[in-house]
Design an enzyme around this catalytic site. Sequence first.
Site, PDB file in Angstrom:
ATOM      1  N   ASP A 170       0.918  -1.167  -0.209  1.00 57.17           N
ATOM      2  CA  ASP A 170      -0.048  -0.154   0.051  1.00 57.17           C
ATOM      3  C   ASP A 170       0.864   1.477  -0.119  1.00 57.17           C
ATOM      4  O   ASP A 170       2.140   1.198   0.392  1.00 57.17           O
ATOM      5  CB  ASP A 170      -1.016   0.007   1.169  1.00 57.17           C
ATOM      6  CG  ASP A 170      -2.224   0.658   1.041  1.00 57.17           C
ATOM      7  OD1 ASP A 170      -2.180   1.727   0.197  1.00 57.17           O
ATOM      8  OD2 ASP A 170      -3.211   0.394   1.691  1.00 57.17           O
ATOM      9  N   GLU A 196       2.992   5.249  -3.490  1.00 60.81           N
ATOM     10  CA  GLU A 196       3.370   6.725  -4.578  1.00 60.81           C
ATOM     11  C   GLU A 196       4.607   7.339  -3.877  1.00 60.81           C
ATOM     12  O   GLU A 196       5.361   7.910  -4.820  1.00 60.81           O
ATOM     13  CB  GLU A 196       2.170   7.646  -4.276  1.00 60.81           C
ATOM     14  CG  GLU A 196       0.639   6.962  -4.601  1.00 60.81           C
ATOM     15  CD  GLU A 196       0.180   6.144  -3.306  1.00 60.81           C
ATOM     16  OE1 GLU A 196      -0.086   6.803  -2.349  1.00 60.81           O
ATOM     17  OE2 GLU A 196      -0.375   5.028  -3.651  1.00 60.81           O
ATOM     18  N   ASP A 234      -7.959   4.707  -3.600  1.00 60.31           N
ATOM     19  CA  ASP A 234      -9.165   4.721  -3.040  1.00 60.31           C
ATOM     20  C   ASP A 234     -10.106   5.586  -3.639  1.00 60.31           C
ATOM     21  O   ASP A 234     -10.596   6.462  -3.142  1.00 60.31           O
ATOM     22  CB  ASP A 234      -8.867   5.491  -1.486  1.00 60.31           C
ATOM     23  CG  ASP A 234      -7.600   4.722  -0.821  1.00 60.31           C
ATOM     24  OD1 ASP A 234      -7.854   3.396  -0.953  1.00 60.31           O
ATOM     25  OD2 ASP A 234      -7.055   5.167   0.261  1.00 60.31           O
TER      26      ASP A 234
END
Length: 563
Positions: A401, A404, A474
């Site tokens: 997760d 980025e 998300d």
Amino acid sequence: MKPSLIFLLLFLTCGYTSQSIAQNYQDTQSGIRTTIGDIDIELRFYTPSCVRILKSPQNHQYKKESLSVIDNNRAVNIEKRQKGDILILKTPSMHVTLDLISGQMFFYNAQNKLLLKEKGKPVFTDFDDAGEKTFSVSQKFALEKDESIYGLGQLQNGKMKQRNLTKYLIQGNVENVVTFFQSNKGYGVFWDNYSPTTFKDDQEETSFSSEVGDCVDYYFMYGGNSDGVIAQMRELTGRVPMFPLWTYGFWQSKERYKSQDETVGVVKKYRDLGVPLDGIIQDWQYWGHNYLWNAMDFQNPLFNDPQKMVDDIHSMNAHMIISIWSSFGPATKPYRELDKNGLLFNFTTWPQSGMDTWPPNMDYPSGVRVYDAYSPKARDIYWKYLNSGLFKYGIDGWWMDSTEPDHLDWKPEDMDTKTYLGSFRKVRNAFPLMTVGGVYDHQRATSSNKRVFILTRSGFAGQQRYGANVWSGDVSSSWESLRNQVPAGLNFSICGLPHWNSDIGGFFAGAYNKTWNDGSATRNPMFQELYVRWLQFGAFNPMMRSHGTDTPREIYHFGTKGE
């Protein structure tokens, strides 16, 4: 006129003509090198269908090692000839012409059809990059007005064709950028730069402009059609390893299962119902509180026997992957070792508070920091704790997760953060490539007993070689969001990264938790319809994975069989 004067004039004319067409470039093994005006130019053929273009200010010394490209330029059969002021480099698949006066390049297929041309000179603007003297770089191209182009990664703009668009390309939660496009004319362009980059297309020109770069560095590839271009891109940046068959089935997840009994119980419930389920995903906080963020260790007392949890899931013929992040809390072992070696960044990331509350209680800052994934030593430390804390239990894959990574309360000076490879600005968009690649390479070096499988929230060119399946972050639970996932996934795949998926039902579903029976979105007919249609879409994705927050996601919460 005297014969001697005629002879002199002929001699001077011939001499001038010979001089004007004399070779003013240097042959190399894979192309040519030349200087035109104040710009050094080099062409390197990697295959008969792919050529690299390098341009820099004259005599500017630099070293550029690509993070995305792993193919080496090789000996390619190139026919070179000069016709006046035009240099022609021809292979069996295509040819490139270089105007030796203007420096402009033109790209053709083997049938001499013009595919793409540069427009004007590259632009190099002096730039101070955290104390390093370098440039901002830009190159313009001219496309046909009715030409269609695709790619640029996974954007949420709902567009399939990426024309008449200005887009700032920087990695984010729901947008994964790739500085690449391909045309319906059968060619592709990969702009090999990792700093934030502006892509601009209008009726006049198309351009890439990057904040940092020692040179203009791009690859032109010709494939004839979309599949051919993708093949060229993968030859250049890495082929896709075979995924385990079980990754293509149905996966259940939510934010989050709060105990190992709950996690195992979900698999058991699906088995009792006779509903096929290939895998379960354990989300965050199995490590405990936020100060132990991403400890990669089971410190939560509700996960007191992780080996039994994994064994129980395997005994039901299901697989399990588990959440790991690109950041660490200050109470964790990885944090302490990384911090000791100066391998943690100082900008704000998620979670901001040590308290598990929303909004964040900033009276108790979490101290969580992102690690320097560009550093080989940092990647070694990351795997050291992943291996000893989780891999030993036989967990089947990784949910990486925030790759980025999350960058909150953004400040311009954050981009000056030093990394192993220079400023964070210089290598910003390649962070997911580096952190995912670090896990893949280390697991392959540790064990060949199972194929690597990584589910991750961000991606960049070349990441397909690391067993990675990227999801769209998300995204909200809405029909507009579902619609946007279709071109987002297609354009991402067009960049050479075939494994992609989205949260079935959308991540944020709280808007549907109103007035329906028990107040749950699962009993809301509007959310039920959205969830069913998203399930149908997910069935045709490379990974079919239900996930989200605000409401349960297991299908048995939506009613009984037949409802």
